[in-house]
Scaffold this motif. Structure first.
Motif, PDB file in Angstrom:
ATOM      1  N   ALA A   1       1.793   8.283   7.726  1.00 40.36           N
ATOM      2  CA  ALA A   1       2.031   6.699   8.367  1.00 40.36           C
ATOM      3  C   ALA A   1       2.171   5.781   7.408  1.00 40.36           C
ATOM      4  N   LEU A   2       0.868   5.631   6.563  1.00 39.41           N
ATOM      5  CA  LEU A   2       0.920   4.450   5.690  1.00 39.41           C
ATOM      6  C   LEU A   2       1.700   4.766   4.581  1.00 39.41           C
ATOM      7  N   CYS A   3       2.206   5.940   4.105  1.00 34.64           N
ATOM      8  CA  CYS A   3       3.181   6.271   3.086  1.00 34.64           C
ATOM      9  C   CYS A   3       4.818   5.606   3.460  1.00 34.64           C
ATOM     10  N   LEU A   4       4.819   6.150   4.442  1.00 32.82           N
ATOM     11  CA  LEU A   4       6.261   5.821   5.048  1.00 32.82           C
ATOM     12  C   LEU A   4       6.476   4.335   5.354  1.00 32.82           C
ATOM     13  N   ALA A   5       5.284   3.578   5.627  1.00 30.90           N
ATOM     14  CA  ALA A   5       5.363   2.099   5.817  1.00 30.90           C
ATOM     15  C   ALA A   5       5.348   1.416   4.560  1.00 30.90           C
ATOM     16  N   GLN A   6       4.650   1.954   3.550  1.00 29.39           N
ATOM     17  CA  GLN A   6       4.790   1.369   2.003  1.00 29.39           C
ATOM     18  C   GLN A   6       6.174   1.599   1.671  1.00 29.39           C
ATOM     19  N   MET A   7       6.830   2.586   1.735  1.00 29.78           N
ATOM     20  CA  MET A   7       8.018   2.994   1.230  1.00 29.78           C
ATOM     21  C   MET A   7       9.000   1.966   1.905  1.00 29.78           C
ATOM     22  N   VAL A   8       8.790   1.858   3.050  1.00 26.12           N
ATOM     23  CA  VAL A   8       9.929   0.787   3.902  1.00 26.12           C
ATOM     24  C   VAL A   8       9.725  -0.644   3.440  1.00 26.12           C
ATOM     25  N   ILE A   9       8.520  -1.001   3.262  1.00 28.56           N
ATOM     26  CA  ILE A   9       8.225  -2.306   2.500  1.00 28.56           C
ATOM     27  C   ILE A   9       8.798  -2.324   0.911  1.00 28.56           C
ATOM     28  N   SER A  10       8.519  -1.335   0.175  1.00 27.63           N
ATOM     29  CA  SER A  10       9.004  -1.134  -1.085  1.00 27.63           C
ATOM     30  C   SER A  10      10.555  -1.403  -1.304  1.00 27.63           C
ATOM     31  N   ILE A  11      11.279  -0.573  -0.363  1.00 26.93           N
ATOM     32  CA  ILE A  11      12.707  -0.449  -0.285  1.00 26.93           C
ATOM     33  C   ILE A  11      13.033  -1.988  -0.050  1.00 26.93           C
ATOM     34  N   GLU A  12      12.695  -2.661   0.956  1.00 23.96           N
ATOM     35  CA  GLU A  12      13.145  -3.668   1.230  1.00 23.96           C
ATOM     36  C   GLU A  12      12.752  -4.940   0.441  1.00 23.96           C
ATOM     37  N   THR A  13      11.670  -4.982   0.049  1.00 24.75           N
ATOM     38  CA  THR A  13      11.179  -6.256  -0.800  1.00 24.75           C
ATOM     39  C   THR A  13      11.128  -5.669  -2.374  1.00 24.75           C
ATOM     40  N   SER A  14      10.087  -5.286  -2.725  1.00 26.72           N
ATOM     41  CA  SER A  14       9.580  -4.732  -4.139  1.00 26.72           C
ATOM     42  C   SER A  14       8.381  -3.746  -4.092  1.00 26.72           C
ATOM     43  N   PRO A  15       8.484  -2.676  -5.043  1.00 26.75           N
ATOM     44  CA  PRO A  15       7.331  -1.562  -4.952  1.00 26.75           C
ATOM     45  C   PRO A  15       5.998  -2.496  -5.107  1.00 26.75           C
ATOM     46  N   ILE A  16       5.871  -3.591  -5.691  1.00 29.27           N
ATOM     47  CA  ILE A  16       4.698  -4.411  -5.761  1.00 29.27           C
ATOM     48  C   ILE A  16       4.188  -4.844  -4.540  1.00 29.27           C
ATOM     49  N   TYR A  17       5.279  -4.959  -3.658  1.00 31.75           N
ATOM     50  CA  TYR A  17       4.679  -5.866  -2.389  1.00 31.75           C
ATOM     51  C   TYR A  17       4.329  -4.562  -1.498  1.00 31.75           C
ATOM     52  N   GLY A  18       4.881  -3.674  -1.526  1.00 26.00           N
ATOM     53  CA  GLY A  18       4.390  -2.387  -0.906  1.00 26.00           C
ATOM     54  C   GLY A  18       3.114  -1.965  -1.282  1.00 26.00           C
ATOM     55  N   VAL A  19       2.662  -1.979  -2.310  1.00 25.15           N
ATOM     56  CA  VAL A  19       1.324  -1.527  -2.700  1.00 25.15           C
ATOM     57  C   VAL A  19       0.424  -2.518  -2.105  1.00 25.15           C
ATOM     58  N   MET A  20       0.747  -3.948  -2.342  1.00 20.74           N
ATOM     59  CA  MET A  20      -0.191  -4.846  -2.258  1.00 20.74           C
ATOM     60  C   MET A  20      -0.434  -4.913  -0.639  1.00 20.74           C
ATOM     61  N   ALA A  21       0.524  -4.812   0.087  1.00 22.54           N
ATOM     62  CA  ALA A  21       0.327  -4.517   1.553  1.00 22.54           C
ATOM     63  C   ALA A  21      -0.505  -3.596   2.130  1.00 22.54           C
ATOM     64  N   GLN A  22      -0.556  -2.407   1.315  1.00 18.59           N
ATOM     65  CA  GLN A  22      -1.458  -1.246   1.648  1.00 18.59           C
ATOM     66  C   GLN A  22      -2.690  -1.448   1.166  1.00 18.59           C
ATOM     67  N   ILE A  23      -2.739  -2.286  -0.102  1.00 22.77           N
ATOM     68  CA  ILE A  23      -4.355  -2.697  -0.566  1.00 22.77           C
ATOM     69  C   ILE A  23      -5.019  -3.666   0.252  1.00 22.77           C
ATOM     70  N   ILE A  24      -4.231  -4.666   0.930  1.00 25.02           N
ATOM     71  CA  ILE A  24      -4.863  -5.730   1.535  1.00 25.02           C
ATOM     72  C   ILE A  24      -5.118  -5.013   3.068  1.00 25.02           C
ATOM     73  N   GLN A  25      -4.370  -4.253   3.495  1.00 25.39           N
ATOM     74  CA  GLN A  25      -4.789  -3.568   4.895  1.00 25.39           C
ATOM     75  C   GLN A  25      -5.766  -2.513   4.669  1.00 25.39           C
ATOM     76  N   ILE A  26      -6.020  -2.061   3.553  1.00 20.37           N
ATOM     77  CA  ILE A  26      -7.327  -1.189   3.207  1.00 20.37           C
ATOM     78  C   ILE A  26      -8.499  -2.040   3.116  1.00 20.37           C
ATOM     79  N   VAL A  27      -8.428  -3.036   2.372  1.00 22.44           N
ATOM     80  CA  VAL A  27      -9.462  -3.998   2.231  1.00 22.44           C
ATOM     81  C   VAL A  27      -9.925  -4.846   3.578  1.00 22.44           C
ATOM     82  N   ILE A  28      -8.875  -4.864   4.150  1.00 19.89           N
ATOM     83  CA  ILE A  28      -9.311  -5.673   5.599  1.00 19.89           C
ATOM     84  C   ILE A  28     -10.051  -4.577   6.465  1.00 19.89           C
ATOM     85  N   SER A  29      -9.556  -3.404   6.694  1.00 22.37           N
ATOM     86  CA  SER A  29      -9.940  -2.378   7.569  1.00 22.37           C
ATOM     87  C   SER A  29     -11.530  -2.117   7.013  1.00 22.37           C
TER      88      SER A  29
END
Length: 134
Positions: free
Chosen positions: A50-78
């Motif tokens: 699920a997280l990989c699919l979400a990261q892939m969608v964010i990366s395709i729509e914006t930039s791979p950096i934003y996809g990785v950053m979204a996942q890192i932020i989500q993991i740190v907040i959790s």
């Protein structure tokens, strides 16, 4: 990730290493084998997908950096908040309903992972059709 959990689980039972409450619980708790397999293998695998699919969608729509950053932020907040909205909580066995009375149940974890995966696949299809990537 699931292989790591299974390896740690097997190692703690084989060696009898019960120096921590977690290992003691794993070795002596009366939890069915199917529940342990679900929590140690199925849930982390579903969460990773699920997280990989979400990261892939964010990366395709914006930039791979934003996809990785979204996942890192989500993991740190959790790490600081126990809520089913943050799927990285599903990786933490001690936050499950087995350990913590207000923990997240396996059913809730799998439903959230399925919802994230379905939404990511639908959004990814729309984005790919719109961008004409293929």
């Amino acid at each position: 990730m699931a292989i790591l959990y299974a390896t740690v689980y097997a190692f703690s039972i084989i060696t009898g290493n019960t120096y921590m409450d977690f290992n003691y619980f794993l070795a002596h708790a009366e939890i069915s084998l199917s529940s342990r397999i679900m929590q140690l293998i199925v849930v982390p695998t579903a969460t990773t997908i699920a997280l990989c699919l979400a990261q892939m969608v964010i990366s395709i729509e914006t930039s791979p950096i934003y996809g990785v950053m979204a996942q890192i932020i989500q993991i740190v907040i959790s790490v600081f908040f126990l809520t089913p909205v943050l799927p990285a909580n599903f990786y933490m066995y001690k936050r499950s309903g087995f350990f913590y009375s207000e923990g997240i149940s396996i059913e809730t974890e799998l439903v959230v992972c399925a919802m994230i995966s379905i939404i990511a696949v639908i959004a990814g299809r729309i984005i790919v059709e719109k961008k004409d990537i293929l």
